[in-house]
Design an enzyme around this catalytic site. Structure first.
Site, PDB file in Angstrom:
ATOM      1  N   HIS A  17       0.834  -1.188   0.000  1.00 51.64           N
ATOM      2  CA  HIS A  17       0.000   0.000   0.000  1.00 51.64           C
ATOM      3  C   HIS A  17       0.876   1.249   0.000  1.00 51.64           C
ATOM      4  O   HIS A  17       2.097   1.185   0.181  1.00 51.64           O
ATOM      5  CB  HIS A  17      -0.928  -0.015   1.208  1.00 51.64           C
ATOM      6  N   GLU A  59       1.292   3.661   2.113  1.00 50.18           N
ATOM      7  CA  GLU A  59       2.044   3.925   3.339  1.00 50.18           C
ATOM      8  C   GLU A  59       3.318   3.099   3.413  1.00 50.18           C
ATOM      9  O   GLU A  59       4.353   3.580   3.899  1.00 50.18           O
ATOM     10  CB  GLU A  59       1.168   3.631   4.565  1.00 50.18           C
ATOM     11  N   SER A  95     -20.355   9.378 -38.738  1.00 44.93           N
ATOM     12  CA  SER A  95     -20.008   9.953 -37.436  1.00 44.93           C
ATOM     13  C   SER A  95     -18.512  10.123 -37.235  1.00 44.93           C
ATOM     14  O   SER A  95     -18.101  10.661 -36.203  1.00 44.93           O
ATOM     15  CB  SER A  95     -20.569   9.068 -36.318  1.00 44.93           C
ATOM     16  N   ARG A 153     -10.485   5.254 -20.789  1.00 45.45           N
ATOM     17  CA  ARG A 153     -10.490   3.792 -20.843  1.00 45.45           C
ATOM     18  C   ARG A 153      -9.425   3.201 -19.930  1.00 45.45           C
ATOM     19  O   ARG A 153      -9.663   2.205 -19.236  1.00 45.45           O
ATOM     20  CB  ARG A 153     -10.248   3.318 -22.276  1.00 45.45           C
ATOM     21  N   THR A 205     -24.129  -0.559 -31.086  1.00 43.83           N
ATOM     22  CA  THR A 205     -22.764  -0.096 -31.358  1.00 43.83           C
ATOM     23  C   THR A 205     -21.923  -1.217 -31.961  1.00 43.83           C
ATOM     24  O   THR A 205     -21.110  -0.978 -32.859  1.00 43.83           O
ATOM     25  CB  THR A 205     -22.110   0.413 -30.056  1.00 43.83           C
ATOM     26  N   GLY A 245     -24.404   3.570 -27.364  1.00 47.69           N
ATOM     27  CA  GLY A 245     -25.148   4.601 -28.052  1.00 47.69           C
ATOM     28  C   GLY A 245     -26.217   5.242 -27.186  1.00 47.69           C
ATOM     29  O   GLY A 245     -26.314   4.982 -25.983  1.00 47.69           O
TER      30      GLY A 245
END
Length: 375
Positions: free
Chosen positions: A54, A56, A171, A187, A199, A292
């Site tokens: 972690h 720390e 598009s 992403r 899509t 979409g």
């Protein structure tokens, strides 16, 4: 009262935490700065990957003996449990840290209690320094822990008059190259990227991250109720993992080797929350919704969108599909009001980021929110 030196150190910890975005799930992103007894920075660290040390621990290793009598600035309450790593609260105590500032309390019931452990050992503890900044940096994980489902960010690109394509369906490209590169950053920060059947059929998307070195590729999730996806689809390559979500009776014999998730249908549709529950069980804590307008409308109607990122191009079309489909809103009084948190120029475009207030989202939750038919 926090000093300017305290604020500077915590702001550095927030910046360090951001380096872990996209690589720590299902754990949070956390940053830590340690100063010695004289206030000099002697150690820094951030949580780099799930299962690894972690923040720390990284900072304490860098500080060594100079941590004794010093101060730790941590963006999230030091954990108090033993999992794949030991409890950070105990590590801070053993290192002789005299004071701990943490920004956000840990909402995870398995890990919370670190502050109490530190206080019991005689360590001075303070909470809330730059809490809002740390909350924003860890928004996805905090939302997932608090709601029990993945954080959902809906991304779209549109003209200034709200069109995502021309009347003839063209598009590419409404948004600029700079905006498209920025989408790859989104992403890279997500655990999963999600699209629907419309899509899939229209764009044959790839959905993997490009142009960012060392990235952990997100899970590509495609909703395809009747399993109409062709074996030659671009998202079935080996660039990134893929999960195909289908109805429980769909015929998938033409897709050998594909990871399939079968879900029950509600009125011929896959339930939004059924899907999110299954993704959460797989360790997914954040989803980038790239589908979409119909899919986005279904998620919004189901109260399952937490943040909206819109890329607005200085273009006018006047006709063509709009960015958002039916979201169950019949009157202006029921409009979903968002809180804009950022507006930024990205090349020639304007990126607008807005969050959905919890009370507003709750008003949109239906008993059985579902994705569009045919998705």
């Amino acid at each position: 009262m926090a000093t300017q030196a305290d604020i500077t150190a915590m702001r550095r910890a927030v910046a360090l935490a951001a380096r872990g975005l996209g690589s720590t799930s299902p754990n949070p992103v956390v940053g830590c700065v340690i100063t010695d007894a004289d206030g000099e920075t002697v150690g820094e660290g951030y949580h780099q990957r799930a299962g690894g040390p972690h923040a720390e621990i990284h900072a304490l290793r860098a500080a060594g003996d100079r941590a004794r009598g010093g101060t730790a600035y941590v963006t999230l309450e030091p954990c108090n449990h033993t999992g794949r790593t030991g409890p950070c609260a105990q590590a801070l105590i053993e290192a002789g840290i005299a004071r701990v500032h943490y920004a956000v309390g840990d909402p995870n019931p398995q890990a919370t209690g670190g502050a109490d452990t530190l206080r019991a050992a005689g360590t001075e503890v303070a909470q809330g320094l730059l809490e809002a900044e740390a909350e924003t940096g860890n928004l996805a994980w905090l939302t997932a822990v608090r709601t029990g489902r993945p954080f959902v960010r809906w991304k779209y690109a549109a003209t200034l008059d709200g069109r995502i394509a021309a009347a003839d369906g063209t598009s590419r490209w409404i948004s600029s190259a700079e905006s498209r590169a920025d989408v790859h950053r989104l992403r890279a920060e997500a655990d999963a990227v999600l699209v629907g059947g419309g899509t899939l059929r229209a764009d044959d998307p790839h959905l993997a991250v490009r142009g960012i070195e060392g990235v952990t590729q997100p899970l590509r999730v495609a909703l395809d109720t009747h399993a109409t996806l062709l074996p030659t689809a671009r998202l079935l390559d080996d660039t990134a993992p893929t999960l195909l979500v289908v109805g429980e009776d769909a015929d998938t014999r033409h897709l050998p080797g594909v990871d399939i998730l079968r879900l029950p249908l509600h009125d011929g549709r896959i339930g939004v929350h059924d899907l999110l529950t299954q993704l959460y069980a797989r360790g997914v804590r954040s989803v980038l919704l790239e589908g979409g307008p119909t899919l986005a409308g279904a998620f919004l109607e189901g109260g399952a969108v937490d943040q909206v990122v819109g890329y607005l191009a200085p273009v006018l079309l006047g006709s063509g599909p709009q960015a958002l489909g039916d979201a169950g809103i019949g009157t202006l009084a029921h409009a979903l009001r968002l809180d804009i948190t950022e507006t930024t120029r990205i090349g020639p475009d304007l990126r607008v980021t807005a969050t959905v207030p919890t009370a507003e989202a709750a008003a949109f939750t239906t008993s059985s929110p579902v994705t569009p038919k045919g998705a």
